[in-house]
Enzyme design. Structure first.
Site, mmCIF file in Angstrom:
data_model
loop_
_atom_site.group_PDB
_atom_site.id
_atom_site.type_symbol
_atom_site.label_atom_id
_atom_site.label_comp_id
_atom_site.label_asym_id
_atom_site.label_seq_id
_atom_site.Cartn_x
_atom_site.Cartn_y
_atom_site.Cartn_z
ATOM 1 N N CYS A 214 -0.679 4.503 2.909
ATOM 2 C CA CYS A 214 -0.483 3.079 2.609
ATOM 3 C C CYS A 214 0.201 2.996 1.253
ATOM 4 O O CYS A 214 1.053 3.829 0.938
ATOM 5 C CB CYS A 214 -1.819 2.333 2.631
ATOM 6 S SG CYS A 214 -3.030 2.968 1.458
ATOM 7 N N GLY A 215 -0.161 2.035 0.427
ATOM 8 C CA GLY A 215 0.439 1.928 -0.894
ATOM 9 C C GLY A 215 -0.165 2.895 -1.893
ATOM 10 O O GLY A 215 0.535 3.605 -2.598
#
Length: 285
Positions: free
Chosen positions: A241-242
């Protein structure tokens, strides 16, 4: 309402019924994106589920790394849990401000450290409050308790391992970020990162796994979301993800429908997007 499972997900009704169990420990794992300018600890101090301890995702981490909230060393995790009065024999329920957003990260951390009696509160603190359930602003009464840690190394991957998986295609790499971020249509919220995704990865935005009230969809519906995104569930998975937070929502969802051969890319796009020598892809998967 999702079926209660003390190793993955429990309802607010389940928690209310078990709140006074002597071996239950409730953990507030609220965390917010920096741009939101919210103070999760201050919000916890003002109100929380009775008896809850606050788990600081940014502090119970490897602070030697330049990357945010990386997995803490085993010794640090053990000492912080002891100080919080969490240890062997406890059933842990983790919640966040809303849904599984940050709570799943702490759920996964406990599992990484070999503790399986841990569940996320379905719908989080927002649902608990909306139902008019009891809250307090008192600090918990803490008694030391030893926690045995058996780190499950296969549950976490580093950049070298993910780069190899991207090249070989022997894992399904699944990205929990939004579609526009995955495709590279928008700038990343963290400055200095390139836009796009890891070559060969699939996109399952974490919010597609949740209902409108931030509770998690049924196991069959969760599985269908992954399949619709073209994920080959016969392969082991690496979620990203981030910065390694919402990747854990994907892990929780997979555990809910019976898939346990997954790992988290801890550095996620904060690491990959900062390396100019690593390949990136844009557009649809």
């Amino acid at each position: 309402m999702a079926q209660d499972d003390p190793r993955t997900l429990v309802s607010t009704q389940w928690l209310a019924a078990h709140l006074k169990d002597p071996d239950l420990r409730v953990v507030d794992a609220s965390w917010h994106m920096p741009a939101e300018a919210r103070d999760a600890k201050a919000e916890y101090d003002a109100e929380h589920i009775p008896g809850a301890r606050f788990f600081d995702i940014d502090e119970i981490a490897d602070l030697r790394s330049a990357l945010p909230h990386m997995v803490p060393p085993v010794e640090k995790f053990m000492s912080r849990m002891r100080a919080m009065g969490i240890g062997d024999g406890h059933q842990i329920v983790v919640y966040g401000a809303s849904g599984a957003f940050s709570a799943a990260r702490v759920w996964w951390l406990f599992r990484l450290m070999g503790h399986h009696d841990v569940a996320v509160l379905d719908g989080g603190f927002a649902k608990w409050k909306a139902e008019g359930r009891r809250i307090e602003d008192l600090p918990p009464v803490v008694r030391d308790r030893h926690m045995t840690v058996r780190r499950q190394n296969q549950m976490v991957k580093d950049v070298t391992q993910v780069a190899a998986a991207s090249k070989l295609g022997d894992y399904e790499i699944i990205d929990a970020r939004s579609g526009p971020r995955f495709r590279g249509d928008v700038e990343e919220p963290r400055a200095g990162l390139r836009a796009g995704h890891i070559p060969g990865s699939r996109n399952v935005p974490f919010n597609e796994l949740l209902n409108d009230d931030a509770t998690m969809k049924t196991p069959d519906a969760l599985k269908a979301v992954f399949e619709a995104a073209g994920v080959d569930l016969s392969k082991p998975a690496i979620t990203t993800c981030g910065s390694g937070v919402t990747a854990c929502v994907l892990a929780l969802a997979m555990e809910r429908f019976g898939k346990s051969d997954y790992a988290i890319y801890d550095g996620s796009w904060t690491e990959w997007g900062a390396f100019p020598t690593l390949p990136i892809a844009t557009g649809e998967a």
